[in-house]
Design a protein around this motif. Structure first.
Motif, PDB file in Angstrom:
ATOM      1  N   GLU A  58      48.234  29.406 -45.201  1.00 50.89           N
ATOM      2  CA  GLU A  58      48.779  28.608 -46.423  1.00 50.89           C
ATOM      3  C   GLU A  58      49.913  28.621 -46.720  1.00 50.89           C
ATOM      4  O   GLU A  58      50.992  27.802 -47.280  1.00 50.89           O
ATOM      5  CB  GLU A  58      48.280  28.545 -47.024  1.00 50.89           C
ATOM      6  CG  GLU A  58      46.509  27.931 -46.542  1.00 50.89           C
ATOM      7  CD  GLU A  58      45.331  28.596 -46.530  1.00 50.89           C
ATOM      8  OE1 GLU A  58      44.573  28.568 -46.323  1.00 50.89           O
ATOM      9  OE2 GLU A  58      46.200  30.006 -46.487  1.00 50.89           O
ATOM     10  N   PHE A  97      53.198  25.649 -42.857  1.00 55.11           N
ATOM     11  CA  PHE A  97      51.634  25.436 -42.452  1.00 55.11           C
ATOM     12  C   PHE A  97      51.831  24.264 -42.641  1.00 55.11           C
ATOM     13  O   PHE A  97      50.275  24.094 -41.451  1.00 55.11           O
ATOM     14  CB  PHE A  97      51.217  26.236 -43.694  1.00 55.11           C
ATOM     15  CG  PHE A  97      49.824  26.122 -43.151  1.00 55.11           C
ATOM     16  CD1 PHE A  97      49.329  26.894 -42.560  1.00 55.11           C
ATOM     17  CD2 PHE A  97      49.255  25.372 -43.835  1.00 55.11           C
ATOM     18  CE1 PHE A  97      47.570  26.584 -41.985  1.00 55.11           C
ATOM     19  CE2 PHE A  97      47.906  24.821 -43.876  1.00 55.11           C
ATOM     20  CZ  PHE A  97      47.241  25.934 -42.865  1.00 55.11           C
ATOM     21  N   ARG A  98      51.545  23.045 -43.383  1.00 50.81           N
ATOM     22  CA  ARG A  98      50.662  22.252 -43.067  1.00 50.81           C
ATOM     23  C   ARG A  98      51.944  21.228 -42.203  1.00 50.81           C
ATOM     24  O   ARG A  98      51.657  20.578 -40.995  1.00 50.81           O
ATOM     25  CB  ARG A  98      50.985  20.911 -44.622  1.00 50.81           C
ATOM     26  CG  ARG A  98      49.970  22.208 -45.556  1.00 50.81           C
ATOM     27  CD  ARG A  98      50.754  20.613 -47.051  1.00 50.81           C
ATOM     28  NE  ARG A  98      50.358  21.938 -48.081  1.00 50.81           N
ATOM     29  CZ  ARG A  98      48.750  20.989 -48.877  1.00 50.81           C
ATOM     30  NH1 ARG A  98      48.874  19.738 -48.556  1.00 50.81           N
ATOM     31  NH2 ARG A  98      48.976  21.640 -49.963  1.00 50.81           N
ATOM     32  N   SER A 130      41.231  31.400 -44.019  1.00 48.99           N
ATOM     33  CA  SER A 130      41.375  31.360 -45.826  1.00 48.99           C
ATOM     34  C   SER A 130      41.402  32.367 -46.289  1.00 48.99           C
ATOM     35  O   SER A 130      39.619  32.827 -46.357  1.00 48.99           O
ATOM     36  CB  SER A 130      41.402  30.037 -46.069  1.00 48.99           C
ATOM     37  OG  SER A 130      41.511  29.670 -47.543  1.00 48.99           O
ATOM     38  N   TYR A 162      48.362  24.344 -54.131  1.00 47.75           N
ATOM     39  CA  TYR A 162      47.672  24.124 -52.766  1.00 47.75           C
ATOM     40  C   TYR A 162      46.027  23.643 -52.707  1.00 47.75           C
ATOM     41  O   TYR A 162      45.134  23.754 -52.325  1.00 47.75           O
ATOM     42  CB  TYR A 162      47.406  25.829 -53.037  1.00 47.75           C
ATOM     43  CG  TYR A 162      48.240  26.512 -52.327  1.00 47.75           C
ATOM     44  CD1 TYR A 162      49.009  26.298 -51.143  1.00 47.75           C
ATOM     45  CD2 TYR A 162      48.054  27.781 -53.497  1.00 47.75           C
ATOM     46  CE1 TYR A 162      50.104  26.672 -50.761  1.00 47.75           C
ATOM     47  CE2 TYR A 162      49.431  28.297 -52.779  1.00 47.75           C
ATOM     48  CZ  TYR A 162      50.500  28.159 -51.218  1.00 47.75           C
ATOM     49  OH  TYR A 162      51.937  28.927 -51.641  1.00 47.75           O
ATOM     50  N   LEU A 199      44.343  21.696 -50.388  1.00 43.19           N
ATOM     51  CA  LEU A 199      43.731  21.644 -49.353  1.00 43.19           C
ATOM     52  C   LEU A 199      42.593  21.471 -48.543  1.00 43.19           C
ATOM     53  O   LEU A 199      42.178  21.434 -47.922  1.00 43.19           O
ATOM     54  CB  LEU A 199      44.242  23.549 -49.503  1.00 43.19           C
ATOM     55  CG  LEU A 199      45.455  23.885 -49.574  1.00 43.19           C
ATOM     56  CD1 LEU A 199      45.294  25.524 -49.620  1.00 43.19           C
ATOM     57  CD2 LEU A 199      46.083  23.941 -48.200  1.00 43.19           C
TER      58      LEU A 199
END
Length: 362
Positions: A122, A127-128, A146, A157, A160
């Motif tokens: 993350e 990442f997203r 994770s 974050y 998430l």
């Protein structure tokens, strides 16, 4: 082992081996250790000779099922046994250009599982974006590994759990134990409490609930120089304790053997447990586990696009034995014709019930 050595290891583990300029940050030094000593002296058989006894050498790949992509070694934790040697000081991060190459392979591969890992995946700035684009590819099982505490590490974050839910991500999370002492010993002070809070947040959006399709699995690996116990029994213990103490639900527990590489190798040597641990792995060798080790159905991609048989080989810089070695040249047919690269660390995946990123295999 004396208390002073334990303290030295704990203090040193606040930085990665690389940041400490530890000799084991050099993968060739790790390979020298794994190939020397007990094995060079003939006290223990080399892994290739062991699997040859049961007609399993050379080890060959089967149908590709899992594409595992490491998007960077940066992490908000510095865990005692981390085989990636991840931490805040690690700056290796997959670029969007390399992600684009990965996306092209994801769209065309025969793999049904995409497994994103790190470090803390993350923390990659793209990442997203990568998850959003990869989720369009129709992969059957989309895993993000994770460490849980990242969810609480920074306000950016905190959402998430909702992001994972939106993209139907299968969350696989590190959880060394259901008690504070054992978890913090391995992963750092305060990790247990933050992990519990993160699991509760995942439960709140539906993850891990008995009838939920939002998969939440936990990963256990031993805190010392010993092999994990029975995975099913441990799962029952984890579920009972986490439910009773914190109201937490999850689906499965994966028990993973610590492989003698990177920080765990450093721990074994510093605590004078290396030889005993290697003896334990060899004595627990199970030829039935060889048939299902993860390297036979997985390709591992490093942050800079190089290809490996598994995540552990990646950390030892043992690239695939194929003319196709980089994601830009990806060719599944050519890769399927390779021999899998092995060494003595592979005993860790074939000891007892076996070990893989999905837990026991035999």
């Amino acid at each position: 082992m004396g208390q002073s050595i334990l303290t030295d290891i704990k203090n040193a583990a606040k930085k990665s081996l690389k940041a400490r300029h530890n000799e084991l940050a050099d993968t060739q030094r790790q390979m020298d250790i794994l190939n020397g000593g007990l094995f060079a002296d003939g006290e223990l058989p080399y892994f290739k000779d062991k699997i040859a006894q049961t007609g399993q050498f050379p080890l060959k790949p089967k149908k590709l099922e899992v594409l595992q992509i490491n998007v960077g070694y940066m992490c908000n934790q510095v865990c005692e046994h981390c085989h990636v040697d991840a931490g805040p000081d690690r700056k290796e991060i997959m670029t969007r250009d390399t992600m684009e190459l990965c996306l092209e392979v994801i769209r065309n591969t025969g793999a049904h599982t995409l497994d994103l890992t790190g470090g803390a995946p993350e923390m990659n700035p793209d990442f997203r974006w990568f998850v959003e684009e990869a989720s369009k590819a129709g992969i059957k099982d989309f895993i993000v590994r994770s460490n849980l505490t990242i969810i609480l590490a920074n306000k950016k974050y905190h959402d998430l759990p909702e992001f994972f839910k939106k993209h139907n991500v299968h969350v696989v999370s590190s959880m060394p134990h259901y008690t504070k002492g054992k978890t913090d010993k391995q992963r750092g002070d305060g990790v247990f409490d933050k992990s519990i809070q993160a699991l509760q947040k995942l439960n709140e959006v539906g993850y891990g609930m008995p009838d939920s399709d939002l998969r939440l699995d936990l990963v256990y690996n031993p805190s010392g120089a010993f092999l994990p116990s029975d995975q099913s029994a441990m799962e029952r213990d984890f579920k009972k304790a986490l439910k009773a103490d914190f109201g937490i639900e999850f689906h499965n527990l994966f028990a993973i053997t610590n492989l003698p590489i990177s920080r765990f190798l450093d721990y074994l040597i510093a605590s004078d447990n290396y030889e005993d641990y290697m003896y334990a792995l060899v004595e627990a060798y199970n030829p039935a586990a060889v048939e299902k080790v993860m390297c036979t159905n997985t390709i591992s991609v490093s942050w800079d696009g190089w290809l490996y048989d598994c995540d552990f080989n990646q950390m030892l810089d043992l690239k695939v034995a194929s003319k196709v070695k980089h994601i830009k040249d990806y060719n599944e047919d050519v890769l399927n014709d390779r021999n899998i690269v092995i060494s003595q660390h592979c005993y860790g995946c074939t000891a007892g019930a076996g070990s893989s990123c999905q837990g026991t295999v035999a």
